[in-house]
Design a protein around this motif. Structure first.
Motif, PDB file in Angstrom:
ATOM      1  N   ASN A   1      -3.236   4.771 -11.383  1.00 36.51           N
ATOM      2  CA  ASN A   1      -4.653   5.434 -11.040  1.00 36.51           C
ATOM      3  C   ASN A   1      -4.895   4.868  -9.938  1.00 36.51           C
ATOM      4  O   ASN A   1      -5.760   5.469  -9.113  1.00 36.51           O
ATOM      5  CB  ASN A   1      -5.381   4.862 -12.244  1.00 36.51           C
ATOM      6  CG  ASN A   1      -6.641   5.584 -12.029  1.00 36.51           C
ATOM      7  OD1 ASN A   1      -7.615   5.137 -11.277  1.00 36.51           O
ATOM      8  ND2 ASN A   1      -6.700   6.715 -12.890  1.00 36.51           N
ATOM      9  N   LEU A   2      -5.050   3.538  -9.307  1.00 35.74           N
ATOM     10  CA  LEU A   2      -5.726   3.226  -8.226  1.00 35.74           C
ATOM     11  C   LEU A   2      -4.863   3.809  -7.111  1.00 35.74           C
ATOM     12  O   LEU A   2      -5.320   3.982  -5.834  1.00 35.74           O
ATOM     13  CB  LEU A   2      -5.390   1.378  -8.102  1.00 35.74           C
ATOM     14  CG  LEU A   2      -6.510   0.753  -8.703  1.00 35.74           C
ATOM     15  CD1 LEU A   2      -5.886  -0.810  -9.040  1.00 35.74           C
ATOM     16  CD2 LEU A   2      -7.779   0.863  -8.277  1.00 35.74           C
ATOM     17  N   ALA A   3      -3.262   3.963  -6.886  1.00 32.56           N
ATOM     18  CA  ALA A   3      -2.652   4.755  -5.887  1.00 32.56           C
ATOM     19  C   ALA A   3      -3.078   6.058  -5.953  1.00 32.56           C
ATOM     20  O   ALA A   3      -2.665   6.533  -4.597  1.00 32.56           O
ATOM     21  CB  ALA A   3      -1.180   4.446  -6.212  1.00 32.56           C
ATOM     22  N   ARG A   4      -3.554   6.727  -6.763  1.00 31.24           N
ATOM     23  CA  ARG A   4      -3.824   8.043  -6.771  1.00 31.24           C
ATOM     24  C   ARG A   4      -5.247   8.325  -6.010  1.00 31.24           C
ATOM     25  O   ARG A   4      -5.509   9.495  -5.603  1.00 31.24           O
ATOM     26  CB  ARG A   4      -4.076   8.768  -7.913  1.00 31.24           C
ATOM     27  CG  ARG A   4      -2.649   8.999  -8.628  1.00 31.24           C
ATOM     28  CD  ARG A   4      -2.695   9.977  -9.565  1.00 31.24           C
ATOM     29  NE  ARG A   4      -3.472   9.379 -10.787  1.00 31.24           N
ATOM     30  CZ  ARG A   4      -2.826   8.741 -11.975  1.00 31.24           C
ATOM     31  NH1 ARG A   4      -1.553   8.730 -11.845  1.00 31.24           N
ATOM     32  NH2 ARG A   4      -3.505   8.350 -12.906  1.00 31.24           N
ATOM     33  N   THR A   5      -6.141   7.339  -5.747  1.00 28.74           N
ATOM     34  CA  THR A   5      -7.447   7.387  -5.091  1.00 28.74           C
ATOM     35  C   THR A   5      -7.426   6.655  -3.764  1.00 28.74           C
ATOM     36  O   THR A   5      -6.891   5.655  -3.676  1.00 28.74           O
ATOM     37  CB  THR A   5      -8.401   6.949  -6.002  1.00 28.74           C
ATOM     38  OG1 THR A   5      -9.789   6.946  -5.522  1.00 28.74           O
ATOM     39  CG2 THR A   5      -8.342   5.368  -6.545  1.00 28.74           C
TER      40      THR A   5
ATOM     41  N   LEU B   1      -5.654  -1.258  -4.336  1.00 20.17           N
ATOM     42  CA  LEU B   1      -4.426  -1.910  -4.208  1.00 20.17           C
ATOM     43  C   LEU B   1      -4.250  -3.129  -3.175  1.00 20.17           C
ATOM     44  O   LEU B   1      -4.789  -3.043  -2.218  1.00 20.17           O
ATOM     45  CB  LEU B   1      -3.218  -0.899  -4.104  1.00 20.17           C
ATOM     46  CG  LEU B   1      -3.150   0.318  -5.025  1.00 20.17           C
ATOM     47  CD1 LEU B   1      -2.063   1.089  -4.335  1.00 20.17           C
ATOM     48  CD2 LEU B   1      -2.670  -0.255  -6.131  1.00 20.17           C
ATOM     49  N   GLY B   2      -3.389  -4.230  -3.774  1.00 18.86           N
ATOM     50  CA  GLY B   2      -3.325  -5.304  -2.804  1.00 18.86           C
ATOM     51  C   GLY B   2      -2.075  -5.390  -1.992  1.00 18.86           C
ATOM     52  O   GLY B   2      -0.968  -4.662  -2.099  1.00 18.86           O
ATOM     53  N   PRO B   3      -1.970  -6.461  -1.178  1.00 19.71           N
ATOM     54  CA  PRO B   3      -0.796  -6.658  -0.477  1.00 19.71           C
ATOM     55  C   PRO B   3       0.614  -6.779  -1.016  1.00 19.71           C
ATOM     56  O   PRO B   3       1.519  -6.472  -0.628  1.00 19.71           O
ATOM     57  CB  PRO B   3      -1.205  -8.087   0.110  1.00 19.71           C
ATOM     58  CG  PRO B   3      -2.000  -8.689  -0.439  1.00 19.71           C
ATOM     59  CD  PRO B   3      -2.778  -7.482  -1.079  1.00 19.71           C
ATOM     60  N   ALA B   4       0.481  -7.462  -2.248  1.00 21.17           N
ATOM     61  CA  ALA B   4       1.808  -7.633  -3.072  1.00 21.17           C
ATOM     62  C   ALA B   4       2.456  -6.108  -3.386  1.00 21.17           C
ATOM     63  O   ALA B   4       3.542  -5.828  -3.330  1.00 21.17           O
ATOM     64  CB  ALA B   4       1.750  -8.434  -4.273  1.00 21.17           C
ATOM     65  N   PHE B   5       1.627  -5.092  -3.862  1.00 22.56           N
ATOM     66  CA  PHE B   5       1.629  -3.933  -4.140  1.00 22.56           C
ATOM     67  C   PHE B   5       2.458  -3.355  -2.802  1.00 22.56           C
ATOM     68  O   PHE B   5       3.536  -2.577  -2.876  1.00 22.56           O
ATOM     69  CB  PHE B   5       0.636  -3.101  -4.711  1.00 22.56           C
ATOM     70  CG  PHE B   5       1.124  -1.680  -5.169  1.00 22.56           C
ATOM     71  CD1 PHE B   5       1.423  -1.346  -6.420  1.00 22.56           C
ATOM     72  CD2 PHE B   5       0.868  -0.790  -4.122  1.00 22.56           C
ATOM     73  CE1 PHE B   5       1.593  -0.166  -6.584  1.00 22.56           C
ATOM     74  CE2 PHE B   5       1.211   0.617  -4.638  1.00 22.56           C
ATOM     75  CZ  PHE B   5       1.659   0.681  -5.970  1.00 22.56           C
TER      76      PHE B   5
ATOM     77  N   MET C   1      -3.398   2.923   8.946  1.00 22.96           N
ATOM     78  CA  MET C   1      -4.063   3.930   8.152  1.00 22.96           C
ATOM     79  C   MET C   1      -3.429   4.090   6.821  1.00 22.96           C
ATOM     80  O   MET C   1      -2.129   4.364   6.845  1.00 22.96           O
ATOM     81  CB  MET C   1      -4.151   5.038   9.019  1.00 22.96           C
ATOM     82  CG  MET C   1      -5.076   6.414   8.209  1.00 22.96           C
ATOM     83  SD  MET C   1      -5.213   7.671   9.301  1.00 22.96           S
ATOM     84  CE  MET C   1      -5.771   8.958   8.391  1.00 22.96           C
ATOM     85  N   GLU C   2      -4.008   4.002   5.773  1.00 22.48           N
ATOM     86  CA  GLU C   2      -3.597   4.579   4.544  1.00 22.48           C
ATOM     87  C   GLU C   2      -4.480   5.465   3.637  1.00 22.48           C
ATOM     88  O   GLU C   2      -5.617   4.813   3.449  1.00 22.48           O
ATOM     89  CB  GLU C   2      -3.153   3.454   3.748  1.00 22.48           C
ATOM     90  CG  GLU C   2      -2.364   3.506   2.351  1.00 22.48           C
ATOM     91  CD  GLU C   2      -1.925   2.234   1.950  1.00 22.48           C
ATOM     92  OE1 GLU C   2      -2.650   1.743   0.911  1.00 22.48           O
ATOM     93  OE2 GLU C   2      -1.212   1.668   2.346  1.00 22.48           O
ATOM     94  N   ARG C   3      -4.360   6.524   3.318  1.00 20.15           N
ATOM     95  CA  ARG C   3      -5.001   7.524   2.754  1.00 20.15           C
ATOM     96  C   ARG C   3      -6.523   7.449   2.970  1.00 20.15           C
ATOM     97  O   ARG C   3      -7.342   7.405   1.905  1.00 20.15           O
ATOM     98  CB  ARG C   3      -4.848   7.198   1.068  1.00 20.15           C
ATOM     99  CG  ARG C   3      -3.368   7.246   0.502  1.00 20.15           C
ATOM    100  CD  ARG C   3      -3.495   7.406  -1.029  1.00 20.15           C
ATOM    101  NE  ARG C   3      -4.078   5.952  -1.567  1.00 20.15           N
ATOM    102  CZ  ARG C   3      -3.539   4.888  -1.592  1.00 20.15           C
ATOM    103  NH1 ARG C   3      -2.370   4.807  -1.192  1.00 20.15           N
ATOM    104  NH2 ARG C   3      -4.173   3.750  -2.281  1.00 20.15           N
ATOM    105  N   GLY C   4      -6.606   7.700   4.264  1.00 27.05           N
ATOM    106  CA  GLY C   4      -7.970   7.811   4.922  1.00 27.05           C
ATOM    107  C   GLY C   4      -8.719   6.778   5.094  1.00 27.05           C
ATOM    108  O   GLY C   4     -10.012   6.623   5.207  1.00 27.05           O
ATOM    109  N   ARG C   5      -8.163   5.406   4.929  1.00 26.09           N
ATOM    110  CA  ARG C   5      -8.871   4.030   5.094  1.00 26.09           C
ATOM    111  C   ARG C   5      -7.965   3.328   6.146  1.00 26.09           C
ATOM    112  O   ARG C   5      -6.708   3.436   6.241  1.00 26.09           O
ATOM    113  CB  ARG C   5      -9.013   3.270   3.652  1.00 26.09           C
ATOM    114  CG  ARG C   5      -9.806   3.979   2.753  1.00 26.09           C
ATOM    115  CD  ARG C   5     -11.185   3.868   2.963  1.00 26.09           C
ATOM    116  NE  ARG C   5     -12.146   4.514   2.269  1.00 26.09           N
ATOM    117  CZ  ARG C   5     -12.268   5.738   1.816  1.00 26.09           C
ATOM    118  NH1 ARG C   5     -11.869   6.651   2.607  1.00 26.09           N
ATOM    119  NH2 ARG C   5     -13.102   6.046   0.862  1.00 26.09           N
ATOM    120  N   ALA C   6      -8.688   2.149   6.637  1.00 27.32           N
ATOM    121  CA  ALA C   6      -7.816   1.291   7.487  1.00 27.32           C
ATOM    122  C   ALA C   6      -7.538   0.011   6.624  1.00 27.32           C
ATOM    123  O   ALA C   6      -8.527  -0.160   5.911  1.00 27.32           O
ATOM    124  CB  ALA C   6      -8.904   0.879   8.683  1.00 27.32           C
TER     125      ALA C   6
END
Length: 270
Positions: free
Chosen positions: A28-32, A76-80, A117-122
């Motif tokens: 769910n976190l990955a989709r947003t 999502l965090g750095p481990a993911f 850049m990842e999904r519209g965020r830095a």
């Protein structure tokens, strides 16, 4: 056939259920592209709020998820991200960039960061800290808006016009301080200045009294793949220091870009 004790079987089933529920949260976190709250995750997954909270505590402890202590929301965090980027063709940003960030710390005396850049965020993927008692700190894996951060402006400035429009429409331009740019046309003018001068600045646009300078990092095909920055209190990172610091930022980012190019050639040769 050996009979499995009931207690052991029940524990095994509960463990599997916990794994499935944790994966539901991660997916769910990955989709947003936005930071997400416990209530939203509960509604999206159908899990009780208490269960979501307990799972998030575990995932946060293992750095698969990060928590914004101010808003109490999660991403999502750095481990993911390390799992996702386990492809050998993808750069290990922390390993590759850290020596250059340390050099930048020596030159500037301030915190140095690298963001992609990842999904519209830095997203901050590497960092080096000075030894000062007062210093800026951003958690690795932290995802921030593009319009009010130095790294975000750099990453946004070199996107196609339609991508810039899409990100502005989706994320909006929320105001953090009186200096935050909230007008789309003014932001586009700022991005044009970034392209002209080759660097971006954030002068108290996220937090009063904090300043940031950022420059692009180029990949093998000449595309901007990351942004390198320094950040510190405006009392130390003043506008008067900008003409001295920008050449160092550009020089070090160019050296990192060359390393990325050499790394890509080596990977292709093998």
């Amino acid at each position: 056939m050996e009979e499995v004790p009931h207690a052991r079987l029940e524990m095994s089933l509960n463990s599997v259920q916990s794994v499935e529920r944790a994966l539901d949260l991660l997916e769910n976190l990955a989709r947003t592209a936005n930071w997400t709250g416990v209530s939203e995750l509960s509604a999206a997954t159908g899990l009780p709020i208490g269960t979501v909270h307990r799972l998030l505590m575990t995932l946060t402890a293992r750095e698969y998820v990060v928590r914004d202590n101010h808003t109490r929301r999660y991403a999502l965090g750095p481990a993911f991200r390390a799992l996702v980027n386990s492809d050998p063709r993808m750069p290990n940003w922390s390993e590759i960039a850290t020596p250059y960030l340390r050099e930048l710390v020596e030159v500037s005396g301030e915190t140095a960061n690298l963001a992609v850049m990842e999904r519209g965020r830095a997203v901050y993927v590497a960092q080096a800290q000075p030894t000062r008692m007062v210093r800026m700190f951003t958690e690795l894996g932290n995802r921030v808006f593009m319009h009010n951060t130095g790294c975000g402006k750099v990453l946004l400035a070199y996107q196609p016009a339609e991508v810039i429009t899409s990100i502005i429409a989706e994320a909006g331009l929320p105001s953090y301080t009186e200096k935050t740019i909230t007008d789309p046309n003014r932001l586009r003018q700022e991005l044009e200045m970034v392209r002209q001068h080759g660097y971006a600045s954030d002068n108290g646009e996220v937090e009063e009294g904090v300043r940031c300078l950022a420059v692009p990092v180029y990949g093998p095909k000449g595309k901007v793949v990351a942004a390198m920055s320094i950040s510190g209190p405006t009392s130390r990172l003043s506008s008067a220091r900008t003409p001295m610091l920008i050449p160092h930022l550009k020089r070090i980012s160019e050296n990192l870009s060359q390393t990325l190019f050499a790394s890509r050639e080596h990977t292709q040769a093998n």
